[in-house]
Design an enzyme around this catalytic site. Structure first.
Site, PDB file in Angstrom:
ATOM      1  N   HIS A 219       0.830  -1.196   0.000  1.00  0.00           N
ATOM      2  CA  HIS A 219       0.000   0.000   0.000  1.00  0.00           C
ATOM      3  C   HIS A 219       0.868   1.251   0.000  1.00  0.00           C
ATOM      4  CE1 HIS A 219      -3.270   2.766   0.904  1.00  0.00           C
ATOM      5  NE2 HIS A 219      -4.104   1.777   0.645  1.00  0.00           N
ATOM      6  N   HIS A 220       0.404   2.265  -0.729  1.00  0.00           N
ATOM      7  CA  HIS A 220       1.183   3.492  -0.835  1.00  0.00           C
ATOM      8  C   HIS A 220       1.269   4.238   0.501  1.00  0.00           C
ATOM      9  CE1 HIS A 220       3.462   6.403  -2.924  1.00  0.00           C
ATOM     10  NE2 HIS A 220       2.816   6.396  -4.068  1.00  0.00           N
ATOM     11  N   ALA A 221       0.414   3.896   1.442  1.00  0.00           N
ATOM     12  CA  ALA A 221       0.526   4.472   2.787  1.00  0.00           C
ATOM     13  C   ALA A 221       1.743   3.936   3.516  1.00  0.00           C
ATOM     14  CB  ALA A 221      -0.734   4.173   3.598  1.00  0.00           C
TER      15      ALA A 221
ATOM     16  N   ASN B 269       6.276   8.279   2.808  1.00  0.00           N
ATOM     17  CA  ASN B 269       6.308   9.042   1.565  1.00  0.00           C
ATOM     18  C   ASN B 269       6.999  10.378   1.746  1.00  0.00           C
ATOM     19  OD1 ASN B 269       4.384   7.632  -0.584  1.00  0.00           O
ATOM     20  ND2 ASN B 269       3.570   7.260   1.438  1.00  0.00           N
TER      21      ASN B 269
END
Length: 474
Positions: free
Chosen positions: A135-137, A309
């Site tokens: 997941h990009h989280a 990120n």
């Protein structure tokens, strides 16, 4: 237990049935020459014994009072995360990409840590593949590449003794994640952070943003802003189905073009994408008269930071209104050079704050529907640096590293590129309904590279032979 940063939390809240927000990576490996026929089966059995995990692979989500936190999963179940499968006969790359297209479209279960890995055998030529989705989280592209490289080695024998990725410790600094700007709250946080640094830090950001907006008002062709993008088929409402396409192109070929034009490898990547999308949209009789606008992520990740990120966006046009490939490259280079010049002396937080200021006017105009003939952007083109020498995983040589990113409503195509020492690996993820037959873009990318080579120097062989020889089939 720790709370997610604003941008990581945003990826969770934006997720919907039609737009899962994980990123993926397809890796192709060539087993050693003396590998037994059951190499993949033995490898799978060995990996299943590796049940120890480290962050972020042992952390799941917990929601308290409307906020998201990462907590250690005390009941970690490797069987949920590790899948061993085989392609149907004849095991071509076509079947491999079809498999990745299907599994990339499925959501990750939030009751578990947000990742899954597939070991895939039955591929022509005796190769094996690994597809990882996270997941990009949890990670951005740069952090993801670093994690993958930590599970590999330049020594084939040493790589065979290394633990799998979920057991590789990740160095994490005590620094807070950088506030990555979004058109709304994230941008305000970034602006607040740079303001805290004092007037001397804030003033350069405001000055450069003012100058950029003034140049745009004066119609400077080398300035691109959010909100200038012409609507096209790439910007429709996306469905839940995905199509993944992948191909690699020779790094020396692309660097030769860059050197001839005093450009960067990234400029050549953008020029190839601009030309390929021009050809693709022309084939559908859907090419806008105005140039397509691309969002280009810029990593501001500091050394020794952990996962999460740390990315800002810059904007460039892809010069799709220009027919000549060399002139197109030069136009893109001027646009990127101007954007980089404005940010060259900025700190990471200043870069993010500047990006926030440049995103907000277009985002607000879009929300208020002030410009019916424009959209925020047409496509995302992301370039992530990869390994600079041959890498090995569990004794097998890495021969391809193809990223699969995410899609949002209004952005039906995402192109992510990883540059290695010998090849530049392109991964295209598209909405199957909004962007039909996206695999044709791969051929157009090669056509554009051939055209740039022809424009920058003598060609030693006919284009058809060069295409067969120098574009490596995945």
């Amino acid at each position: 237990m720790h709370k997610l940063s604003l941008i990581d939390d945003t990826f969770l809240r934006l997720e919907s049935r039609r737009q899962p927000l994980h990123i993926g990576m397809l890796m192709l490996f060539e087993p050693p020459a003396d590998a037994p026929p059951d190499f993949a089966a033995r490898l799978a059995a060995r990996l299943r014994q590796s049940t120890a995990t480290v962050p972020p692979f042992n952390q799941r989500l917990e929601r308290r009072r409307g906020l998201h936190y990462w907590v250690d999963d005390e009941e970690f179940d490797l069987a949920h995360h590790f899948v061993h499968t085989s392609l149907p006969t004849p095991g071509r790359i076509r079947e491999l990409l079809a498999l990745v297209s299907r599994v990339h479209g499925g959501h990750l279960d939030r009751a578990y840590p947000l990742w899954r890995i597939y070991l895939i055998e039955g591929i022509e030529g005796g190769r094996v593949a690994v597809y990882l989705k996270v997941h990009h989280a949890v990670v951005d592209g740069v952090a993801g590449i670093r994690l993958l490289m930590q599970s590999m080695s330049t020594d084939p024998a040493l790589s065979a003794t290394m633990p799998p990725i979920w057991e590789v410790p990740t160095r994490k600094s005590g620094a807070q994640p950088l506030p990555v700007p979004t058109p709304a709250a994230g941008g305000l946080v970034a602006l607040r952070e740079v303001a805290r640094a004092g007037f001397s830090s804030t003033l350069p950001v405001l000055r450069q943003a003012r100058d950029a907006l003034n140049d745009a008002r004066l119609r400077d062709p080398d300035v691109a802003l959010v909100g200038q993008a012409p609507p096209c088929i790439l910007n429709g409402k996306i469905s839940a189905t995905r199509r993944f396409a992948a191909q690699q192109y020779s790094t020396p070929r692309m660097r030769a073009v860059a050197a001839a034009c005093e450009a960067t490898l990234n400029d050549v990547v953008l020029a190839m994408c601009g030309g390929a999308l021009r050809r693709y949209l022309q084939s559908l009789d859907a090419l806008p008269k105005k140039p397509l606008i691309a969002g280009v992520p810029v990593s501001v990740r500091r050394e020794h930071t952990g996962f999460g990120n740390e990315v800002a966006f810059t904007i460039t046009h892809l010069a799709t209104h220009i027919d000549d490939p060399l002139e197109r490259l030069r136009a893109i280079k001027r646009c990127m050079d101007k954007a980089k010049q404005r940010m060259k002396d900025f700190s990471p937080v200043q870069v993010q704050s500047y990006a926030a200021l440049m995103l907000m006017p277009g985002a607000i105009a879009a929300v208020l529907s002030r410009f019916k003939d424009r959209t925020l952007g047409n496509v995302v083109v992301s370039h992530v640096p990869g390994p600079r020498e041959d890498m090995y995983w569990q004794g097998a040589r890495l021969s391809g590293l193809y990223p699969a990113s995410l899609l949002l409503d209004g952005l039906g195509l995402n192109i992510t590129v990883i540059s290695r020492h010998d090849f530049v690996d392109f991964g295209l993820i598209a909405c199957r309904k909004t962007v039909p037959q996206v695999q044709r873009v791969l051929d157009y990318l090669e056509d554009e590279l051939v055209a740039l080579e022809a424009a920058t120097g003598p060609s030693p062989a006919p284009a058809a032979k060069r295409t067969r020889r120098s574009r490596k089939k995945t």
